[in-house]
Write a protein that holds these residues in place. Sequence first.
Motif, PDB file in Angstrom:
ATOM      1  N   TYR A 185       1.884  -7.403   0.530  1.00  0.00           N
ATOM      2  CA  TYR A 185       1.290  -6.659  -0.162  1.00  0.00           C
ATOM      3  C   TYR A 185       1.098  -7.588  -1.823  1.00  0.00           C
ATOM      4  O   TYR A 185       0.009  -7.159  -2.492  1.00  0.00           O
ATOM      5  CB  TYR A 185       2.740  -5.411  -0.787  1.00  0.00           C
TER       6      TYR A 185
ATOM      7  N   PRO B   6      -2.045  -1.395  -2.037  1.00  0.00           N
ATOM      8  CA  PRO B   6      -0.942  -0.465  -3.145  1.00  0.00           C
ATOM      9  C   PRO B   6      -0.304  -1.664  -3.674  1.00  0.00           C
ATOM     10  O   PRO B   6      -0.414  -2.949  -3.353  1.00  0.00           O
ATOM     11  CB  PRO B   6       0.094  -0.316  -2.286  1.00  0.00           C
TER      12      PRO B   6
ATOM     13  N   ILE C  64       0.199   6.110  -3.683  1.00  0.00           N
ATOM     14  CA  ILE C  64      -1.859   6.324  -3.823  1.00  0.00           C
ATOM     15  C   ILE C  64      -1.995   8.219  -3.369  1.00  0.00           C
ATOM     16  O   ILE C  64      -1.050   8.279  -2.292  1.00  0.00           O
ATOM     17  CB  ILE C  64      -2.317   5.675  -2.307  1.00  0.00           C
TER      18      ILE C  64
ATOM     19  N   VAL D  62      -2.979   1.518   3.453  1.00  0.00           N
ATOM     20  CA  VAL D  62      -1.646   1.719   2.627  1.00  0.00           C
ATOM     21  C   VAL D  62      -0.960   1.234   3.086  1.00  0.00           C
ATOM     22  O   VAL D  62      -0.175   0.767   3.256  1.00  0.00           O
ATOM     23  CB  VAL D  62      -1.527   2.837   2.029  1.00  0.00           C
TER      24      VAL D  62
END
Length: 349
Positions: free
Chosen positions: A73, A83, A105, A211
């Motif tokens: 991430y 994200p 999100i 995501v």
Amino acid sequence: MPTLLEARLQALESTLQQANITYQSLSPMADTGLAHDHVWIHRDGDDWVARLPKQSQMNLAPAENLAYEAACYERASQGGHMPCLHGILPVCDALPRGGLLVEAIEGRLAQLPEDLPRIAEALASLHQLPLPSQSAPLLAPSDPWQAMREEINRQAEWLEKADLSVDVIARVRDELEALPATLPDTQRCLISFDTHPGNFLITEEGRAILVDLEKCRYGLPGIDLAHTSLYTSTTWDLNSQAVLTLDEVASFYQRWQARMSQMQKGETPSAETLIACRRATWLWSLTWCAKWRAQHLNRQDAERRGEDWSAELTDAAVIAHVRDRVEHYLSLPIIQHVHNELIGLKASL
């Protein structure tokens, strides 16, 4: 006695309180995957999502797996289409595999083929990121093509253990033999390695956001392009299923190539490399299906050592869906269908 979900929520509440993280409420999200539970954390101003691992798809111990996912991430979000990471919930008695706190999100599920141009731009934003001076903890093989072939071959050991027909095993092994030993170009970049369309949300502004990040590595971008557009990916998720035409797949690749050229002002991978990556990604998926077919009835790993495909960890409806897809993809007609698509696409790129 609380259900597994109730126990996880109680553990999350306790851990958030100990970390002095304030929130208004917690909402468990639908169980749609094999690797994580997700909980929406309603906060004042910016909502978060807690990602609570059920297992490690990278076959890592809990703390190592958490560090790996956090790095995914932290690095991928720099491209603007993934994200942001807000925090790490360490491994503890309450959360024996820990958890991540990531940006929530708001968006709809991607729909194909109409959202393919947006997804192509999202992938280009990831693939154009500069290589870091230090790749660890993410995988970064010096020869990413050889590493991919080795990973597929390890999974292929499950073909004979998955109670498949002799004809299916022979057909998959024929496709394995068709993988080239080397590629003409193997320039590495950060890739997701898990870009099936069900992992994308489309925001109100029209941006595609990837995501689900847990398998990132420094490898070949053609793997992500294949994983987005292969039959075994576009028909995986019930809510975004589509069978793409050759023209739609070719247009997707071309959109990515154009975007990468704008960003880098350089050459993108050759058609030969892209097709080889597509075949390899398909075979990775098929051999994963064989492994899952052989392993999912095993008992849950009580010691939480790493990879764990036991059906006990996931909602029965999800397991039934995965079983249906696995049987479908490992059938001779579908293997032939994807083979034919590979031949047709080679002439279009």
